[in-house]
Design an enzyme around this catalytic site. Structure first.
Site, PDB file in Angstrom:
ATOM      1  N   ASP A 154     -26.927  78.201 -19.190  1.00 10.09           N
ATOM      2  CA  ASP A 154     -25.818  77.114 -19.048  1.00 10.09           C
ATOM      3  C   ASP A 154     -25.072  76.505 -20.038  1.00 10.09           C
ATOM      4  O   ASP A 154     -24.823  75.203 -20.376  1.00 10.09           O
ATOM      5  CB  ASP A 154     -26.700  75.708 -18.533  1.00 10.09           C
ATOM      6  CG  ASP A 154     -27.192  76.167 -17.252  1.00 10.09           C
ATOM      7  OD1 ASP A 154     -26.968  77.025 -16.609  1.00 10.09           O
ATOM      8  OD2 ASP A 154     -28.136  75.125 -16.590  1.00 10.09           O
ATOM      9  N   HIS A 181     -36.461  85.149 -14.344  1.00  4.63           N
ATOM     10  CA  HIS A 181     -35.678  84.345 -13.345  1.00  4.63           C
ATOM     11  C   HIS A 181     -35.310  85.362 -12.310  1.00  4.63           C
ATOM     12  O   HIS A 181     -34.368  84.989 -11.466  1.00  4.63           O
ATOM     13  CB  HIS A 181     -34.441  83.442 -13.785  1.00  4.63           C
ATOM     14  CG  HIS A 181     -34.511  82.454 -13.028  1.00  4.63           C
ATOM     15  ND1 HIS A 181     -33.588  81.315 -13.292  1.00  4.63           N
ATOM     16  CD2 HIS A 181     -34.995  81.663 -11.878  1.00  4.63           C
ATOM     17  CE1 HIS A 181     -33.604  80.494 -12.194  1.00  4.63           C
ATOM     18  NE2 HIS A 181     -34.479  80.695 -11.432  1.00  4.63           N
ATOM     19  N   CYS A 231     -28.115  80.725 -12.444  1.00  4.84           N
ATOM     20  CA  CYS A 231     -29.092  81.618 -13.196  1.00  4.84           C
ATOM     21  C   CYS A 231     -29.283  83.111 -12.562  1.00  4.84           C
ATOM     22  O   CYS A 231     -28.845  83.977 -13.042  1.00  4.84           O
ATOM     23  CB  CYS A 231     -30.314  80.826 -13.272  1.00  4.84           C
ATOM     24  SG  CYS A 231     -29.915  79.295 -14.526  1.00  4.84           S
TER      25      CYS A 231
END
Length: 438
Positions: A63, A157, A102
């Site tokens: 981010d 992730h 993500c």
């Protein structure tokens, strides 16, 4: 062409093998899980001996916005090591992250494909069964096949099937939002570099910062000119990058190591002071405006990339797989569509035109994530694949000239109807390609 099947289908009933996107039920509930400690899955570099390509270090932040790094114009953050890295290497000003969230962005890096093509257009949470399909050929597997030692540190992730099932010899992660996670992953990365200094290696350092919740590590609390925890966390990331670069220099690996520093998507603007800045760009995380997709990218390779260079050539995270394959002498899969292109010539000679013709912007964080816009050269067109889902108040059907209108404020479709029509055709071709080969 070998197509990828749907990620939620079962094993192929004709052959009994898993479909290309089959996500194993045994990994349900673990999509966000990390582990602390080294997980050895296979002998490092068990591929055949080969000419030694450069070591590769890919540093991914979470981010971090286009307006969050000093060398990209941020005057209220402290990033001396990343800024020096740009002075000693190449700064890309038209680099795109593959997706504005993500999981899809990380899937794009690992596979060289738009995330929609490999069945991961959504953000994975604990209730998801999906994960990165083991049938996908990853950047780690390509390097490993050429004798590289491979390691990942930090945020995966991509579901509960660990990185060690996707070509990484080791995975070092953290289990929570602890303040010193940047330190832990940095030290583990340095340890890996030291242990493999005598053989080629690929290190993927995926920071969990500055994603919220923002927790500044005590040595950096109150040190950022921005005066917020977010800025302090960026200072820690800058420190981490400097530690990696210093280790490479100490071990005499500087001139044989390509280092990339970038972000997985734009800033989370809804978080306000904890969400970062897009700088001059419109929008941020989740959306298809420039601020959601265009992110900092600095690349350093002394003796190969001319110092102090800047390129506005079109590039994106999917290009890393074919670029790294070219550097290590590996093979890009030919039995499936790969969306990335080899940036090698552009890196060593930034005056070389980018081989990338276009980039497609997806929006959203769910299975309904769709391709909303396309850039080709200076032009960017917003268009809609589903009339029922159109929201002209949010994404008007519009053409922007990014060369003169970086903030995407003025629709010039009426002045350049032929450009709009050409980009519309290109975007429709992308939609069809995803439908045919995903």
């Amino acid at each position: 062409m070998h197509d990828r099947q749907d990620s939620r289908t079962g094993p192929d009933r004709q052959t009994g093998r898993m479909s290309r996107r089959q996500m194993l039920g045994t990994v349900a509930g673990t999509a966000m899980a990390w582990s602390l400690g080294r997980l050895a899955q296979a002998a490092p570099g068990d591929g055949p001996p080969a000419r030694r390509g450069p070591n590769i270090v890919f540093i991914l932040t979470d981010d971090l916005g286009y307006g969050d790094i000093g060398c990209y114009g941020a005057g209220d953050v402290h990033t001396p090591r990343i800024d020096r890295m740009a002075e000693e290497g190449l700064k890309l000003t038209s680099y795109y992250c593959g997706a504005p969230v993500c999981t899809p962005a990380r899937a794009a890096f690992m596979t060289g494909c738009y995330a929609k093509r490999v069945g991961l257009p959504m953000v994975l949470y604990a209730h998801h069964d999906e994960c990165l399909n083991p049938d996908e050929v990853t950047v780690a597997e390509i390097c490993k096949a050429r004798g590289y030692a491979t390691a990942m540190a930090g945020k995966w992730h991509l579901g509960g099937m660990a990185p060690t099932r996707h070509g990484f010899d080791e995975w070092i992660g953290t289990t929570d939002a602890r303040q010193d996670r940047t330190r832990l992953c940095t030290e583990a990365s340095i340890d890996f570099i030291r242990r493999h200094k005598d053989q080629p290696f690929l290190l993927y350092l995926a920071h969990a910062d500055p994603h919220t919740p923002v927790n500044a590590w005590p040595p950096f609390e109150g040190t950022s000119p921005r005066g917020t925890a977010y800025g302090d966390v960026i200072s820690a990331l800058d420190w981490s990058t400097g530690r990696i670069l210093d280790t490479l220099a100490e071990l005499g690996l500087d001139e044989n190591t390509l280092v990339v520093f970038t972000s997985d998507n734009g800033p989370w603007l809804d978080k306000k002071e904890d969400g970062g800045s897009s700088g001059p760009l419109r929008g941020g995380k989740f959306n298809a405006f420039e601020g959601g997709h265009r992110v900092p990218c600095v690349i350093r390779w002394p003796g190969h990339i001319p110092p102090g260079t800047t390129s506005d050539g079109l590039a994106c995270v999917m290009d890393m797989l074919p670029t790294f394959a070219g550097l290590c002498g590996g093979q890009v899969p030919t039995d499936r569509v790969i969306d990335g292109v080899d940036l090698g010539p552009m890196l060593t000679d930034p005056t070389t035109a980018s081989p990338r013709e276009s980039y497609v912007y997806y929006e959203g964080a769910s299975e309904k994530s769709a391709a909303r816009a396309l850039r080709s050269g200076r032009w960017k067109l917003f268009a809609w694949p589903e009339a029922k889902n159109a929201r002209p108040d949010w994404y008007p059907v519009a053409l922007y000239d990014l060369q003169t209108d970086l903030g995407e404020t003025t629709n010039v479709a009426g002045e350049h109807p032929e450009v709009a029509a050409r980009l519309q055709t290109m975007l429709e071709a992308h939609w069809q390609s995803i439908a045919d080969h995903s």
